[in-house]
Design an enzyme around this catalytic site. Structure first.
Site, PDB file in Angstrom:
ATOM      1  N   ASP A 160      -3.267 -10.554   0.786  1.00  0.00           N
ATOM      2  CA  ASP A 160      -3.585 -10.197   2.166  1.00  0.00           C
ATOM      3  C   ASP A 160      -5.049 -10.455   2.467  1.00  0.00           C
ATOM      4  OD1 ASP A 160      -4.578  -8.050   0.582  1.00  0.00           O
ATOM      5  OD2 ASP A 160      -2.827  -6.834   1.036  1.00  0.00           O
ATOM      6  N   ASP A 165       1.023   6.027   0.764  1.00  0.00           N
ATOM      7  CA  ASP A 165       2.189   6.120   1.641  1.00  0.00           C
ATOM      8  C   ASP A 165       3.288   5.130   1.266  1.00  0.00           C
ATOM      9  OD1 ASP A 165       1.014   3.752   2.414  1.00  0.00           O
ATOM     10  OD2 ASP A 165       0.805   4.280   4.536  1.00  0.00           O
ATOM     11  N   HIS A 189       2.945   1.803   0.751  1.00  0.00           N
ATOM     12  CA  HIS A 189       2.840   0.417   1.192  1.00  0.00           C
ATOM     13  C   HIS A 189       2.507  -0.509   0.017  1.00  0.00           C
ATOM     14  CE1 HIS A 189      -1.580   1.336   1.714  1.00  0.00           C
ATOM     15  NE2 HIS A 189      -1.679   0.108   1.222  1.00  0.00           N
ATOM     16  N   GLU A 206       3.102  -1.690   5.834  1.00  0.00           N
ATOM     17  CA  GLU A 206       3.068  -0.259   6.077  1.00  0.00           C
ATOM     18  C   GLU A 206       4.492   0.299   6.212  1.00  0.00           C
ATOM     19  OE1 GLU A 206       0.384   1.253   5.764  1.00  0.00           O
ATOM     20  OE2 GLU A 206      -1.312   0.365   6.808  1.00  0.00           O
TER      21      GLU A 206
END
Length: 261
Positions: A67, A136, A138, A143
């Site tokens: 990314d 979380d 990801h 996400e």
């Protein structure tokens, strides 16, 4: 999915580096997937030691990044291309121009994403993809709520992810970009071997959902359950929520040496 639980973060790094070393020994022109974040840094340090000792060479390898932030200037120290340069490229013998990332500074972000997908395909796909996981759940910047079939695209970062990453921006969450380009979950699942590493108790809940929960877009990492060759390497705190931790420990201890990673 193979889950390996070791005592320390240093051992996590060594196990993951073993997987890369074995791959490159068998295929010197291997295509690696590299990740930023705290978890992979120990792996890069371990690879550096092996290259310096003459036991490993990445000179023939290629690498693709997961990314990139959108909008950071080319010389910004937290632009992921620069982070990978410092954390990985400068420490080993891979050529700088053999490492590619999505172009977060492009005027045509959709076109940059399509071009990145094509570059990975033209390289024959990724042989081994390193991954971390967010608190979380990801993976890369996919996400919660991300499509499990997604490809490289622009994403809006959640407040939680920006808060987690603010430590790289002197604690200033407002300096963390709101958008990024990221490989999609479908792109990640195309890699032939996925190696996910996690350390620390703060990752335990995400690891529980990744390994033992239902496959759900609410916990994007759980999509790795759909892949035929996944290695999850954890220290004891990161594994502390796993109900099957004893089983994973027993099976790894009894694993035949010829099986490898």
């Amino acid at each position: 999915m193979e889950v390996i639980i070791v005592d320390t973060a240093d051992e996590v790094a060594r196990v993951a580096a073993d997987a890369i070393s074995a791959l490159v020994a068998a295929r010197p022109d291997a295509v690696l997937g590299v990740a930023t974040g705290s978890s992979p840094e120990g792996i890069y340090d371990e690879l550096s030691r092996r290259v310096a000792a003459g036991g490993l060479s990445l000179a023939g390898a290629r690498a693709f990044m997961l990314d990139e932030y959108v909008g950071l200037p080319a010389d910004h120290p937290e632009r992921y291309r620069n982070v990978i340069q410092r954390a990985f490229v400068d420490k080993v013998d891979i050529a700088a121009d053999a490492v590619a990332g999505p172009d977060g500074g492009s005027d045509d972000l959709a076109g940059a994403c399509a071009a990145y997908e094509q570059a990975i395909a033209d390289a024959g796909g990724i042989d081994l993809q390193l991954l971390g996981i967010g608190t979380d759940g990801h993976i890369a910047f996919n996400e919660p709520g991300s499509s499990l079939a997604s490809r490289t695209r622009i994403k809006t970062l959640t407040h939680q992810t920006r808060a987690d990453n603010a430590r790289f921006f002197d604690g200033r969450i407002d300096d963390v970009p709101q958008h990024c380009l990221t490989q999609g979950i479908g792109t990640i699942l195309d890699a032939r071997h996925l190696v996910l590493v996690a350390t620390g108790r703060h990752k335990a809940e995400a690891i529980h959902h990744l390994v033992e929960g239902p496959v759900s877009a609410m916990w994007p990492g759980s999509a790795l359950q759909l892949h035929p060759h996944v290695t999850v390497v954890l220290d004891s705190p990161a594994a502390s929520r796993l109900q099957l931790a004893g089983y994973f420990t027993e099976t790894y201890a009894a694993k035949p040496a010829w099986q490898g990673l």
